[in-house]
Enzyme design. Structure first.
Site, PDB file in Angstrom:
ATOM      1  N   LYS A  71      12.749 -15.737 -10.169  1.00 44.67           N
ATOM      2  CA  LYS A  71      12.481 -14.706 -11.179  1.00 44.67           C
ATOM      3  C   LYS A  71      11.405 -15.196 -12.151  1.00 44.67           C
ATOM      4  O   LYS A  71      10.495 -14.465 -12.505  1.00 44.67           O
ATOM      5  CB  LYS A  71      13.754 -14.343 -11.970  1.00 44.67           C
ATOM      6  CG  LYS A  71      14.811 -13.565 -11.230  1.00 44.67           C
ATOM      7  CD  LYS A  71      14.494 -12.110 -10.962  1.00 44.67           C
ATOM      8  CE  LYS A  71      13.773 -11.900  -9.682  1.00 44.67           C
ATOM      9  NZ  LYS A  71      14.428 -11.726  -8.459  1.00 44.67           N
TER      10      LYS A  71
ATOM     11  N   ASN B  98      -1.930   2.306   5.851  1.00 37.42           N
ATOM     12  CA  ASN B  98      -1.024   1.210   5.473  1.00 37.42           C
ATOM     13  C   ASN B  98      -0.754   0.388   6.718  1.00 37.42           C
ATOM     14  O   ASN B  98      -0.589   0.967   7.798  1.00 37.42           O
ATOM     15  CB  ASN B  98       0.331   1.748   4.998  1.00 37.42           C
ATOM     16  CG  ASN B  98       0.256   2.347   3.621  1.00 37.42           C
ATOM     17  OD1 ASN B  98      -0.792   2.346   2.995  1.00 37.42           O
ATOM     18  ND2 ASN B  98       1.375   2.876   3.165  1.00 37.42           N
ATOM     19  N   GLY B  99      -0.624  -0.910   6.571  1.00 35.04           N
ATOM     20  CA  GLY B  99      -0.315  -1.754   7.726  1.00 35.04           C
ATOM     21  C   GLY B  99      -1.474  -2.706   8.003  1.00 35.04           C
ATOM     22  O   GLY B  99      -2.392  -2.850   7.194  1.00 35.04           O
TER      23      GLY B  99
ATOM     24  N   GLU C  70       7.915 -15.349 -10.430  1.00 36.98           N
ATOM     25  CA  GLU C  70       7.352 -14.035 -10.102  1.00 36.98           C
ATOM     26  C   GLU C  70       6.696 -13.352 -11.288  1.00 36.98           C
ATOM     27  O   GLU C  70       5.625 -12.789 -11.150  1.00 36.98           O
ATOM     28  CB  GLU C  70       8.477 -13.090  -9.632  1.00 36.98           C
ATOM     29  CG  GLU C  70       8.901 -13.253  -8.225  1.00 36.98           C
ATOM     30  CD  GLU C  70       9.877 -12.153  -7.838  1.00 36.98           C
ATOM     31  OE1 GLU C  70      10.988 -12.112  -8.408  1.00 36.98           O
ATOM     32  OE2 GLU C  70       9.528 -11.328  -6.986  1.00 36.98           O
TER      33      GLU C  70
ATOM     34  N   ARG D 106       5.212  -0.151  -5.993  1.00 39.47           N
ATOM     35  CA  ARG D 106       5.167  -0.901  -4.732  1.00 39.47           C
ATOM     36  C   ARG D 106       4.235  -2.103  -4.808  1.00 39.47           C
ATOM     37  O   ARG D 106       4.335  -3.010  -3.980  1.00 39.47           O
ATOM     38  CB  ARG D 106       4.687   0.023  -3.602  1.00 39.47           C
ATOM     39  CG  ARG D 106       5.654   1.140  -3.284  1.00 39.47           C
ATOM     40  CD  ARG D 106       4.987   2.218  -2.460  1.00 39.47           C
ATOM     41  NE  ARG D 106       4.683   1.796  -1.115  1.00 39.47           N
ATOM     42  CZ  ARG D 106       5.475   1.988  -0.059  1.00 39.47           C
ATOM     43  NH1 ARG D 106       6.622   2.603  -0.215  1.00 39.47           N
ATOM     44  NH2 ARG D 106       5.114   1.592   1.126  1.00 39.47           N
TER      45      ARG D 106
ATOM     46  N   CYS E  82       0.827  -1.200   0.000  1.00 39.09           N
ATOM     47  CA  CYS E  82       0.000   0.000   0.000  1.00 39.09           C
ATOM     48  C   CYS E  82       0.865   1.255   0.000  1.00 39.09           C
ATOM     49  O   CYS E  82       1.959   1.267   0.542  1.00 39.09           O
ATOM     50  CB  CYS E  82      -0.872   0.041   1.243  1.00 39.09           C
ATOM     51  SG  CYS E  82      -1.898  -1.398   1.433  1.00 39.09           S
TER      52      CYS E  82
ATOM     53  N   HIS F 273      17.533 -37.232  -5.775  1.00 35.35           N
ATOM     54  CA  HIS F 273      16.819 -37.620  -4.546  1.00 35.35           C
ATOM     55  C   HIS F 273      15.343 -37.254  -4.613  1.00 35.35           C
ATOM     56  O   HIS F 273      14.673 -37.199  -3.592  1.00 35.35           O
ATOM     57  CB  HIS F 273      17.481 -36.962  -3.334  1.00 35.35           C
ATOM     58  CG  HIS F 273      18.906 -37.352  -3.175  1.00 35.35           C
ATOM     59  ND1 HIS F 273      19.302 -38.613  -2.787  1.00 35.35           N
ATOM     60  CD2 HIS F 273      20.051 -36.661  -3.407  1.00 35.35           C
ATOM     61  CE1 HIS F 273      20.620 -38.678  -2.767  1.00 35.35           C
ATOM     62  NE2 HIS F 273      21.090 -37.502  -3.139  1.00 35.35           N
TER      63      HIS F 273
ATOM     64  N   TRP G  18      -2.990  -2.699  -1.446  1.00 34.07           N
ATOM     65  CA  TRP G  18      -2.611  -4.080  -1.759  1.00 34.07           C
ATOM     66  C   TRP G  18      -3.423  -4.931  -0.784  1.00 34.07           C
ATOM     67  O   TRP G  18      -3.206  -4.880   0.429  1.00 34.07           O
ATOM     68  CB  TRP G  18      -1.106  -4.261  -1.542  1.00 34.07           C
ATOM     69  CG  TRP G  18      -0.582  -5.605  -1.977  1.00 34.07           C
ATOM     70  CD1 TRP G  18      -0.225  -5.986  -3.234  1.00 34.07           C
ATOM     71  CD2 TRP G  18      -0.320  -6.726  -1.129  1.00 34.07           C
ATOM     72  NE1 TRP G  18       0.230  -7.280  -3.221  1.00 34.07           N
ATOM     73  CE2 TRP G  18       0.180  -7.761  -1.942  1.00 34.07           C
ATOM     74  CE3 TRP G  18      -0.476  -6.973   0.236  1.00 34.07           C
ATOM     75  CZ2 TRP G  18       0.542  -9.010  -1.456  1.00 34.07           C
ATOM     76  CZ3 TRP G  18      -0.117  -8.216   0.731  1.00 34.07           C
ATOM     77  CH2 TRP G  18       0.388  -9.222  -0.110  1.00 34.07           C
TER      78      TRP G  18
ATOM     79  N   GLU H 190      17.435 -18.344  -7.325  1.00 25.89           N
ATOM     80  CA  GLU H 190      17.065 -16.988  -7.743  1.00 25.89           C
ATOM     81  C   GLU H 190      16.508 -17.004  -9.181  1.00 25.89           C
ATOM     82  O   GLU H 190      15.526 -16.310  -9.484  1.00 25.89           O
ATOM     83  CB  GLU H 190      18.278 -16.068  -7.612  1.00 25.89           C
ATOM     84  CG  GLU H 190      18.110 -14.645  -8.102  1.00 25.89           C
ATOM     85  CD  GLU H 190      17.002 -13.840  -7.407  1.00 25.89           C
ATOM     86  OE1 GLU H 190      16.421 -14.314  -6.420  1.00 25.89           O
ATOM     87  OE2 GLU H 190      16.706 -12.740  -7.891  1.00 25.89           O
TER      88      GLU H 190
ATOM     89  N   LYS I 187       6.303  -4.568  -4.139  1.00 27.06           N
ATOM     90  CA  LYS I 187       7.749  -4.315  -4.144  1.00 27.06           C
ATOM     91  C   LYS I 187       8.315  -4.357  -2.726  1.00 27.06           C
ATOM     92  O   LYS I 187       9.360  -4.944  -2.491  1.00 27.06           O
ATOM     93  CB  LYS I 187       8.030  -2.955  -4.798  1.00 27.06           C
ATOM     94  CG  LYS I 187       9.502  -2.610  -4.908  1.00 27.06           C
ATOM     95  CD  LYS I 187      10.219  -3.555  -5.853  1.00 27.06           C
ATOM     96  CE  LYS I 187      11.725  -3.306  -5.928  1.00 27.06           C
ATOM     97  NZ  LYS I 187      12.413  -4.466  -6.506  1.00 27.06           N
TER      98      LYS I 187
HETATM   99  C1  AGP Z   1      12.310 -10.153  -5.451  1.00 24.30           C
HETATM  100  O1  AGP Z   1      12.274 -10.298  -6.820  1.00 24.30           O
HETATM  101  C2  AGP Z   1      11.033 -10.203  -4.790  1.00 24.30           C
HETATM  102  N1  AGP Z   1      10.145  -9.222  -5.280  1.00 24.30           N
HETATM  103  C3  AGP Z   1      11.001 -10.417  -3.294  1.00 24.30           C
HETATM  104  O2  AGP Z   1      11.332 -11.750  -3.073  1.00 24.30           O
HETATM  105  C4  AGP Z   1      11.925  -9.528  -2.425  1.00 24.30           C
HETATM  106  O3  AGP Z   1      13.253  -9.838  -2.649  1.00 24.30           O
HETATM  107  C5  AGP Z   1      11.552  -9.710  -0.942  1.00 24.30           C
HETATM  108  O4  AGP Z   1      10.234  -9.312  -0.736  1.00 24.30           O
HETATM  109  C6  AGP Z   1      12.472  -8.963   0.001  1.00 24.30           C
HETATM  110  O5  AGP Z   1      12.457  -7.592  -0.256  1.00 24.30           O
HETATM  111  P1  AGP Z   1      13.561  -6.630   0.333  1.00 24.30           P
HETATM  112  O6  AGP Z   1      14.857  -6.995  -0.321  1.00 24.30           O
HETATM  113  O7  AGP Z   1      13.105  -5.255  -0.058  1.00 24.30           O
HETATM  114  O8  AGP Z   1      13.601  -6.838   1.796  1.00 24.30           O
END
Ligand code: AGP
Length: 618
Positions: free
Chosen positions: A495, A100-101, A498, A27, A2, A514, A74, A491, A613
């Site tokens: 990617k 927010n929160g 996501e 965000r 948010c 395994h 959000w 990673e 974000k």
């Molecule tokens: C990364 O591509 C993601 N959007 C997500 O996993 C992110 O890395 C995670 O939420 C942690 O965010 P930060 O690095 O801002 O703490």
């Protein structure tokens, strides 16, 4: 997550609010809205979906006034519908607020308010705050000669009943020139202009409007009118306001000719790596230097254990850090999911350093994990991108990434910068221990060559696009690598998940037999990260196993490797760098692969569904 914006001044609020909300889009959100004091009423417009939908409504029915609040939501409590979008009105519409929160005790408060006759129009926890404030306003008497105090008192009474986190901006029907904001666990900043104030949940909407900023701290409340503002702390009363220069350059958040922020940020990596290293490599002592660790060489020399914690991509860079620090500094490292660490109670020896890794500096779990370990008496440090973020402020010290704003939800340049900072940290700690001057010199030389290696890895873009065309309709992918490239496998898979919504698993290559090998078939591509190095021949053997079962193979391999073509269907070449720096180079083709596959599947690369974000809730 948010986002909040607010305006108090003499100009029309609407243009700042809408533009500010657009700058907070990165965000992550699924609905938006704003409220403007029109002089006679609190005009509210809300919409589910993108800001464009909200802007369209405002074009049809403009709202005029010089005080207003806006929000991108959000969804947490209740789906992304218009009634759940903020602002929410309290009582009979005498209050509008954005939040927010998460309010953890909202159900209890709601039950009490319903009994008192308050009528709820949304499923959110936030609407509870609006009605509770209306109730408290009834109980809060006028204070002679101090017209705003009644409102401030009502806000303070309301905050005292809340359990959870909040960033709040509130306006009142019968006070057309008053806004109150409050923060606990969810960031808020105030831009100080000439006879006007801008409120936001991060600095980006303020760029171009003002160059002076105030970062509110937890438990602070700001009272704003066009004539001035004051800040009050819950327990300490009025606080001295610390106005700081706003250090964000305008234009940094432009696409600059790229189609998406993610692609721009992938291509920025040679430069962001140079920025991460700028001024931190010391040839004379063959080590790295950091300004903000706030630890004496004696304290650093006596470190016996390191904990690296973070979430998502930052957790993956922590895994790279584990290999780096153990290899170069010989200090035992454990890597913890911040969301687990915050509730676990692991025995932590004294002389343990705890590093929180975070791009945004606002991730709720990482912040809580650091606070918890700090409470237990351990030194906490942040490796963070966003200057003056909550985690940067909460830690005892730290290292900034200097990667520049990362707008794409999928983290790219922040990841490689985190790995680079961890490599320098490993060098620094190693040089305090057993690493020789000559080894330090060699590592510095390797680090300096890194940006060019990444630049050269970017040359694979066109070929990666061809590979993406071949495989973009697959429903499952495996990513396999070993040692320094095991985190690359995780990673790379993250990617792809996501931004293209394809199921992908990352595994240490040797673990495949395994269990995951059962997934291998003609429709499941396996991406092997197999540059030259100590486990090269082992990973090649794993590739043979997949080939024998008919699985398509995409290999990320060194330029001078003639063997890999004999097994893999597609080979993407990258420059050879020393093993400890490989993760910073091998991830580049995987970032591009996920980007191209997502585009080919018609996905919104920069704003993937359901993702935010900065994840500021648990
Ligand atoms: C990364 O591509 C993601 N959007 C997500 O996993 C992110 O890395 C995670 O939420 C942690 O965010 P930060 O690095 O801002 O703490």
């Amino acid at each position: 997550m948010c986002g909040i914006v607010g305006y108090v001044g003499t100009s029309q609020a609407c243009s700042f609010l809408v533009e500010g909300l657009r700058r907070l889009e990165y965000r992550g959100y699924d609905s938006s809205g704003l409220a403007i004091h029109t002089g006679r009423s609190l005009g509210v417009t809300r919409s589910s979906g993108r800001i464009d939908a909200l802007a369209g409504r405002l074009e049809e029915a403009p709202l005029s006034g010089s005080l207003g609040i806006g929000h991108t939501r959000w969804a947490t409590h209740g789906p992304a519908t218009e009634p759940n979008a903020h602002p929410h009105l309290g009582g009979d519409g005498e209050i509008a607020l954005v939040h927010n929160g998460v309010i953890e005790n909202f159900q209890t408060l709601k039950n009490e308010l319903v009994k008192k006759g308050y009528c709820f129009k949304s499923e959110t926890d936030s609407e509870v705050i609006a009605h509770l404030l209306a109730e408290n306003l009834k109980k809060s008497p006028e204070v002679n000669g101090k017209p705003n105090v009644r409102y401030l008192n009502a806000v303070q009474m309301t905050l005292a009943s809340l359990r959870g986190t909040y960033g709040l901006a509130i306006c009142f029907l019968d006070k057309p020139d008053l806004m109150i904001t409050a923060r606990f666990g969810s960031p808020l900043v105030i831009g100080v202009g000439q006879g006007e104030y801008f409120v936001s949940s991060d600095a980006s909407p303020l760029v171009g409007r003002t160059d002076r900023i105030v970062y509110l701290a937890d438990h602070q409340i700001a009272v704003l009118t066009p004539a001035g503002f004051s800040v009050i702390h819950r327990d300490q009363g009025k606080v001295r306001i610390d106005i700081q220069p706003l250090e964000v350059e305008s234009g940094e958040a432009n696409l600059e000719g790229f189609d998406h922020f993610m692609l721009k940020e992938i291509y920025e990596q040679p430069e962001s790596l140079r920025n991460a290293m700028r001024g931190r490599l010391d040839d004379e002592d063959a080590t790295a230097v950091f300004g903000g660790l706030n630890l004496t060489p004696q304290q650093l020399g006596s470190v016996e254990r390191i904990i690296l914690t973070g979430c998502g991509t930052s957790w993956h860079s922590a895994l790279v850090g584990e290999y780096l620090i153990e290899e170069l500094a010989r200090i035992p490292v454990s890597v913890e999911y911040a969301s687990e660490l915050r509730y676990r109670n692991p025995p932590i020896e004294k002389n343990t350093l705890v590093f929180g890794l975070t791009q945004s500096g606002e991730t709720a779990d990482t912040l809580a994990a650091l606070r918890e370990t700090k409470r237990k008496g351990h030194r906490t440090l942040a490796i963070c991108n966003v200057v003056a973020s909550s985690i940067a402020q909460a830690a005892d010290g730290g290292v900034y990434l200097h990667a520049g704003p990362e707008i794409g939800v999928a983290s790219t340049k922040a990841y490689t910068s985190q790995c680079c900072v961890l490599a320098m940290l490993a060098l620094y700690l190693g040089r305090m221990r057993h690493l020789s001057f000559e080894s330090g010199r060699k590592i510095i030389k390797n680090l300096r060559q890194l940006p060019n290696a990444v630049q050269s890895a970017l040359g694979c873009d066109a070929q990666v696009r061809e590979v993406a065309e071949k495989h973009h309709s697959s429903d499952n992918f495996l990513y396999l690598g070993r040692q320094f490239n095991f985190p690359t496998a995780l990673e790379g898979a993250l990617k792809l998940k996501e931004i293209s919504y394809i199921h992908a698993e990352g595994y240490p290559a040797a673990e495949m037999k395994h269990g995951p090998i059962a997934l291998v078939d003609e429709a499941t591509p396996s991406v092997f990260i197999v540059p030259q190095g100590t486990t090269y021949s082992k990973v090649m053997a794993n590739m043979e196993e997949v080939k024998a079962r008919g699985g398509p193979i995409i290999a990320i391999a060194s330029h001078d490797d003639p063997q890999v073509d004999k097994i893999a269907d597609d080979v993407i070449r990258i420059p050879q760098v020393p093993e400890f720096l490989q993760p910073i180079v091998t991830i580049v083709p995987l970032q591009l692969l996920s980007y191209h596959i997502a585009l080919l599947r018609g996905c919104d690369v920069d704003k993937p569904r359901n993702l935010a974000k900065s994840v500021t809730v648990e």
